[in-house]
Motif scaffolding. Structure first.
Motif, PDB file in Angstrom:
ATOM      1  N   LEU A 106       0.848  -1.192   0.000  1.00 37.38           N
ATOM      2  CA  LEU A 106       0.000   0.000   0.000  1.00 37.38           C
ATOM      3  C   LEU A 106       0.884   1.243   0.000  1.00 37.38           C
ATOM      4  CD1 LEU A 106      -2.730  -0.777   2.684  1.00 37.38           C
ATOM      5  CD2 LEU A 106      -3.107  -0.384   0.240  1.00 37.38           C
ATOM      6  N   SER A 110      -2.103   5.153   2.636  1.00 42.22           N
ATOM      7  CA  SER A 110      -3.294   4.707   1.904  1.00 42.22           C
ATOM      8  C   SER A 110      -3.924   3.474   2.553  1.00 42.22           C
ATOM      9  CB  SER A 110      -2.925   4.360   0.463  1.00 42.22           C
ATOM     10  OG  SER A 110      -4.014   3.718  -0.189  1.00 42.22           O
ATOM     11  N   ARG A 111      -5.263   3.406   2.472  1.00 43.54           N
ATOM     12  CA  ARG A 111      -5.993   2.200   2.877  1.00 43.54           C
ATOM     13  C   ARG A 111      -6.712   1.576   1.681  1.00 43.54           C
ATOM     14  NH1 ARG A 111      -6.730   5.674   7.444  1.00 43.54           N
ATOM     15  NH2 ARG A 111      -5.957   4.701   9.357  1.00 43.54           N
ATOM     16  N   LEU A 113      -6.719  -0.745  -0.819  1.00 49.42           N
ATOM     17  CA  LEU A 113      -6.124  -1.973  -1.347  1.00 49.42           C
ATOM     18  C   LEU A 113      -6.652  -2.273  -2.746  1.00 49.42           C
ATOM     19  CD1 LEU A 113      -4.184  -4.172  -0.363  1.00 49.42           C
ATOM     20  CD2 LEU A 113      -6.096  -5.216   0.868  1.00 49.42           C
ATOM     21  N   ARG A 117      -4.330  -2.552  -6.156  1.00 50.10           N
ATOM     22  CA  ARG A 117      -4.332  -3.745  -7.001  1.00 50.10           C
ATOM     23  C   ARG A 117      -4.643  -3.386  -8.454  1.00 50.10           C
ATOM     24  NH1 ARG A 117      -7.018  -7.428  -2.091  1.00 50.10           N
ATOM     25  NH2 ARG A 117      -5.019  -8.285  -1.436  1.00 50.10           N
ATOM     26  N   HIS A 144       2.941 -14.046   0.216  1.00 49.38           N
ATOM     27  CA  HIS A 144       2.116 -14.435   1.357  1.00 49.38           C
ATOM     28  C   HIS A 144       1.336 -13.213   1.880  1.00 49.38           C
ATOM     29  CE1 HIS A 144       0.951 -15.907   5.293  1.00 49.38           C
ATOM     30  NE2 HIS A 144       1.243 -17.121   4.871  1.00 49.38           N
ATOM     31  N   PRO A 145       0.081 -13.441   2.266  1.00 46.20           N
ATOM     32  CA  PRO A 145      -0.747 -12.321   2.749  1.00 46.20           C
ATOM     33  C   PRO A 145      -0.139 -11.554   3.930  1.00 46.20           C
ATOM     34  CG  PRO A 145      -2.132 -14.211   2.278  1.00 46.20           C
ATOM     35  CD  PRO A 145      -0.711 -14.685   2.121  1.00 46.20           C
ATOM     36  N   MET A 146       0.824 -12.093   4.618  1.00 44.94           N
ATOM     37  CA  MET A 146       1.416 -11.311   5.709  1.00 44.94           C
ATOM     38  C   MET A 146       2.264 -10.159   5.175  1.00 44.94           C
ATOM     39  SD  MET A 146       4.180 -13.968   7.373  1.00 44.94           S
ATOM     40  CE  MET A 146       5.371 -14.827   6.332  1.00 44.94           C
ATOM     41  N   VAL A 148       1.111  -8.214   2.607  1.00 47.51           N
ATOM     42  CA  VAL A 148       0.221  -7.463   1.715  1.00 47.51           C
ATOM     43  C   VAL A 148       0.345  -5.956   1.878  1.00 47.51           C
ATOM     44  CG1 VAL A 148      -1.766  -7.549   3.273  1.00 47.51           C
ATOM     45  CG2 VAL A 148      -2.147  -7.355   0.815  1.00 47.51           C
ATOM     46  N   SER A 149       0.537  -5.477   3.098  1.00 44.76           N
ATOM     47  CA  SER A 149       0.506  -4.022   3.278  1.00 44.76           C
ATOM     48  C   SER A 149       1.815  -3.366   2.910  1.00 44.76           C
ATOM     49  CB  SER A 149       0.128  -3.670   4.718  1.00 44.76           C
ATOM     50  OG  SER A 149       1.035  -4.227   5.640  1.00 44.76           O
ATOM     51  N   ASP A 150       2.936  -4.063   3.099  1.00 44.06           N
ATOM     52  CA  ASP A 150       4.211  -3.371   2.916  1.00 44.06           C
ATOM     53  C   ASP A 150       5.059  -3.898   1.763  1.00 44.06           C
ATOM     54  OD1 ASP A 150       4.898  -5.737   4.102  1.00 44.06           O
ATOM     55  OD2 ASP A 150       5.865  -4.860   5.851  1.00 44.06           O
ATOM     56  N   SER A 155      -1.723 -11.357  -3.473  1.00 37.72           N
ATOM     57  CA  SER A 155      -1.557 -12.315  -2.383  1.00 37.72           C
ATOM     58  C   SER A 155      -1.862 -13.764  -2.753  1.00 37.72           C
ATOM     59  CB  SER A 155      -2.468 -11.922  -1.209  1.00 37.72           C
ATOM     60  OG  SER A 155      -2.241 -10.589  -0.805  1.00 37.72           O
ATOM     61  N   THR A 156      -2.534 -13.975  -3.860  1.00 39.98           N
ATOM     62  CA  THR A 156      -2.898 -15.354  -4.219  1.00 39.98           C
ATOM     63  C   THR A 156      -2.600 -15.604  -5.703  1.00 39.98           C
ATOM     64  OG1 THR A 156      -5.192 -14.837  -4.860  1.00 39.98           O
ATOM     65  CG2 THR A 156      -4.791 -15.391  -2.545  1.00 39.98           C
ATOM     66  N   GLN A 159      -5.410 -14.387  -7.907  1.00 35.04           N
ATOM     67  CA  GLN A 159      -5.363 -12.952  -8.170  1.00 35.04           C
ATOM     68  C   GLN A 159      -4.328 -12.634  -9.265  1.00 35.04           C
ATOM     69  OE1 GLN A 159      -4.200 -11.193  -4.502  1.00 35.04           O
ATOM     70  NE2 GLN A 159      -4.906  -9.143  -5.043  1.00 35.04           N
ATOM     71  N   ASP A 184      -2.957 -21.873   0.682  1.00 29.98           N
ATOM     72  CA  ASP A 184      -4.179 -21.445  -0.010  1.00 29.98           C
ATOM     73  C   ASP A 184      -5.090 -22.634  -0.290  1.00 29.98           C
ATOM     74  OD1 ASP A 184      -6.124 -20.393  -1.677  1.00 29.98           O
ATOM     75  OD2 ASP A 184      -4.719 -19.446  -3.060  1.00 29.98           O
TER      76      ASP A 184
ATOM     77  N   ARG B 117      -7.968 -30.121   7.234  1.00 38.56           N
ATOM     78  CA  ARG B 117      -9.165 -29.315   6.953  1.00 38.56           C
ATOM     79  C   ARG B 117     -10.419 -30.185   6.924  1.00 38.56           C
ATOM     80  NH1 ARG B 117      -5.778 -25.372   2.733  1.00 38.56           N
ATOM     81  NH2 ARG B 117      -5.403 -23.764   4.310  1.00 38.56           N
ATOM     82  N   HIS B 144      -5.683 -15.513   9.864  1.00 43.70           N
ATOM     83  CA  HIS B 144      -4.727 -15.089   8.835  1.00 43.70           C
ATOM     84  C   HIS B 144      -3.842 -16.276   8.424  1.00 43.70           C
ATOM     85  CE1 HIS B 144      -1.489 -12.939   6.855  1.00 43.70           C
ATOM     86  NE2 HIS B 144      -2.275 -11.882   6.807  1.00 43.70           N
ATOM     87  N   MET B 146      -0.886 -16.608   7.996  1.00 45.92           N
ATOM     88  CA  MET B 146       0.412 -16.781   8.675  1.00 45.92           C
ATOM     89  C   MET B 146       0.292 -17.700   9.885  1.00 45.92           C
ATOM     90  SD  MET B 146       1.132 -12.989  10.277  1.00 45.92           S
ATOM     91  CE  MET B 146      -0.121 -12.145  11.250  1.00 45.92           C
ATOM     92  N   TRP B 182      -8.704  -9.061   6.026  1.00 45.95           N
ATOM     93  CA  TRP B 182      -8.763  -7.809   5.261  1.00 45.95           C
ATOM     94  C   TRP B 182      -7.988  -7.876   3.946  1.00 45.95           C
ATOM     95  CZ3 TRP B 182      -4.843  -4.205   4.017  1.00 45.95           C
ATOM     96  CH2 TRP B 182      -3.562  -4.560   4.462  1.00 45.95           C
ATOM     97  N   TRP B 183      -6.965  -8.706   3.891  1.00 43.67           N
ATOM     98  CA  TRP B 183      -6.086  -8.808   2.721  1.00 43.67           C
ATOM     99  C   TRP B 183      -6.728  -9.576   1.563  1.00 43.67           C
ATOM    100  CZ3 TRP B 183      -5.592 -13.631   0.952  1.00 43.67           C
ATOM    101  CH2 TRP B 183      -6.027 -14.641   1.836  1.00 43.67           C
ATOM    102  N   TRP B 206      -4.479  -3.571  11.335  1.00 44.60           N
ATOM    103  CA  TRP B 206      -3.231  -4.212  10.883  1.00 44.60           C
ATOM    104  C   TRP B 206      -2.196  -3.132  10.617  1.00 44.60           C
ATOM    105  CZ3 TRP B 206      -1.545  -9.214   9.355  1.00 44.60           C
ATOM    106  CH2 TRP B 206      -0.409  -9.248   8.554  1.00 44.60           C
ATOM    107  N   THR B 208       2.332  -2.687  10.069  1.00 52.86           N
ATOM    108  CA  THR B 208       3.650  -3.323  10.019  1.00 52.86           C
ATOM    109  C   THR B 208       4.690  -2.327  10.513  1.00 52.86           C
ATOM    110  OG1 THR B 208       3.885  -2.630   7.722  1.00 52.86           O
ATOM    111  CG2 THR B 208       3.124  -4.885   8.115  1.00 52.86           C
ATOM    112  N   VAL B 225      -3.914   0.110   8.620  1.00 51.68           N
ATOM    113  CA  VAL B 225      -4.202   0.360   7.205  1.00 51.68           C
ATOM    114  C   VAL B 225      -5.513  -0.263   6.717  1.00 51.68           C
ATOM    115  CG1 VAL B 225      -1.760   0.608   6.623  1.00 51.68           C
ATOM    116  CG2 VAL B 225      -2.836  -1.655   6.463  1.00 51.68           C
ATOM    117  N   ASP B 227      -9.302  -0.712   5.774  1.00 50.83           N
ATOM    118  CA  ASP B 227     -10.420   0.142   5.361  1.00 50.83           C
ATOM    119  C   ASP B 227     -11.700  -0.388   6.021  1.00 50.83           C
ATOM    120  OD1 ASP B 227     -12.371   1.616   4.112  1.00 50.83           O
ATOM    121  OD2 ASP B 227     -12.129   0.636   2.160  1.00 50.83           O
TER     122      ASP B 227
END
Lengths: 278, 278
Positions: A106, A110-111, A113, A117, A144-146, A148-150, A155-156, A159, A184, B117, B144, B146, B182-183, B206, B208, B225, B227
């Motif tokens: 991001l 910004s928020r 997302l 994308r 990895h989604p961990m 995603v922000s930085d 993330s997938t 996508q 996933d 699962r 999440h 992670m 959220w991601w 969330w 970082t 971050v 929304d």
């Protein structure tokens, strides 16, 4: 001892080696292929890098990395697009079939997302003609989604494919990196969908606890909990026939002698990934 | 100062408070609702807990937590199922409409994510009759990705719904916890799909870098971050009309006075979540 013929050592696994040292360690450990990073290539100079690679006899499986283009229209965005054009040219010059793209996180403050994308897709659209001309596949890496922000708003694999499918086969593809996507629940279905779009397959393992710097929690294949058999079989079934990179970010591995890391990577790959490749 | 009428303080946000202290801080900060955890309830004793809650005048929005049933058939699995039956009974006795279920991670030494699962689904099937009789919704919480290997093999809302939809409405539902989901590029579509299945909405933010213990990287709404507008609007549009919990795992917040945390939670919620609730 020779390595699996499709194994490639991603240079980030021996992060502190310069290009000549990385090529040397890779050749000595019996590999036929290496994945390069732009920073050590630039440190050596592009012309010299091309000679060094030719002299090594190694294939170049990919060049890492372009991307980082989630920002809104601005001088910084133009700089990023220009830098990605240079990366495409470098990949072409080095004989790398794939330029790995990490989307970027991001923008500061910004928020949005969804918007970030969309701007990834738009950036790739700007680069597609250059990539086509250079015969370099723009290869989107879902992280990895961990992260995603930085680091990466993609993330997938699904996508990444949603974007890639807007462009011709061979122009835009995706990375399957086991560390990033193994969790996933849609992974196997998305790999099947990805037939013809997988332009890089990277393997390393996941184990917990994660280290304080979550970027560095990657392990040799077999040292964690990822089922390489099912993922590798799916990637094979999707028609991927290229090199398979081992890319490990791990401080302890980075602090080990390059030859030792190259050998251990080769052996762990032979034990848990190689048997599932055709 | 009164809190938003749908705001609930999840007890984990003031982790070190005993039940009486948690209820007291929640009432004093003007809340009408609290989310309880089993450990402090058990420490106080169930009968006394019921009296304390009644005396407080608060609603109980949920009870955390059941689950942790990914192991193969064994004495340990039977113990887990039995413990979940007790958790359903406790939720009923406390007037909690939802029992939050955290799936559990990969069993020690296993790489079989698919099997783990499936065993989550099977465990829920075993518990469904008890939940129906108690009018407690088994509420699957996707965590999440992670945390997939060591805590919860259910990583997305879509995956939770794939299980929940195998059971009647009201018997099995899902949590939407902003920190965990959220991601997800499919989030808004899955929330729309979740109409009637959302049994708990939890919010926190969330940011970082993640702390050394990645479990503790949660923040007050607005300090990161996420929304909250788009997610909250989607949850509303999906028909969720229940309490909204703030659940924050954060060492600095845990080390702060309970009253201060309850007040700051109330105010941050009022600023960034409340305006988007009907």
């Amino acid at each position: 001892m020779s390595a699996h013929p499709r194994l490639s050592l991603n240079q980030a696994t021996i992060k502190y080696a310069d290009l000549a040292e990385a090529l040397d360690a890779t050749v000595k450990a019996g590999y036929e292929s290496i994945g390069l990073w732009r920073e050590p290539v630039q440190a050596a100079g592009l012309s010299r890098s091309i000679r060094l690679v030719e002299d090594s006899g190694l294939r170049v499986s990919s060049l890492c990395r372009g991307g980082f283009f989630t920002m809104e229209e601005s001088a910084a965005r133009r700089e990023s697009i220009d830098d990605n054009r240079r990366a495409i040219a470098e990949a072409h010059a080095l004989g790398a079939p794939a330029l790995v793209l990490v989307a970027g996180g991001l923008p500061e403050g910004s928020r949005d997302l969804v918007g970030a994308r969309e701007r990834v897709r738009d950036a790739i659209a700007e680069l597609a003609d250059d990539a086509t001309a250079a015969r370099v596949t723009l290869t989107i890496e879902p992280l990895h989604p961990m992260y995603v922000s930085d680091r990466a708003v993609i993330s997938t694999l699904g996508q990444a494919l949603d974007i890639a499918e807007q462009f011709p086969l061979g122009v835009v593809g995706a990375v399957v990196d086991t560390f990033h996507v193994w969790w996933d629940p849609q992974l196997l279905a998305q790999i099947e969908r990805a037939a013809g779009r997988i332009a890089s397959y990277q393997v390393c393992d996941w184990a917990t606890p994660l280290p304080a710097d979550v970027l560095l929690g990657r392990h040799y294949p077999g040292d964690g909990v990822i089922d390489f058999e099912s993922i590798t079989a799916a990637v094979e079934a999707a028609g991927y026939a290229g090199d398979v990179e081992v890319e490990i970010f791990n401080q302890q591995i980075w602090d080990s002698p390059y030859d030792e890391v190259a050998a251990r990577t080769r052996d762990s790959f032979a034990a848990v990934v190689g048997p599932h490749l055709s």
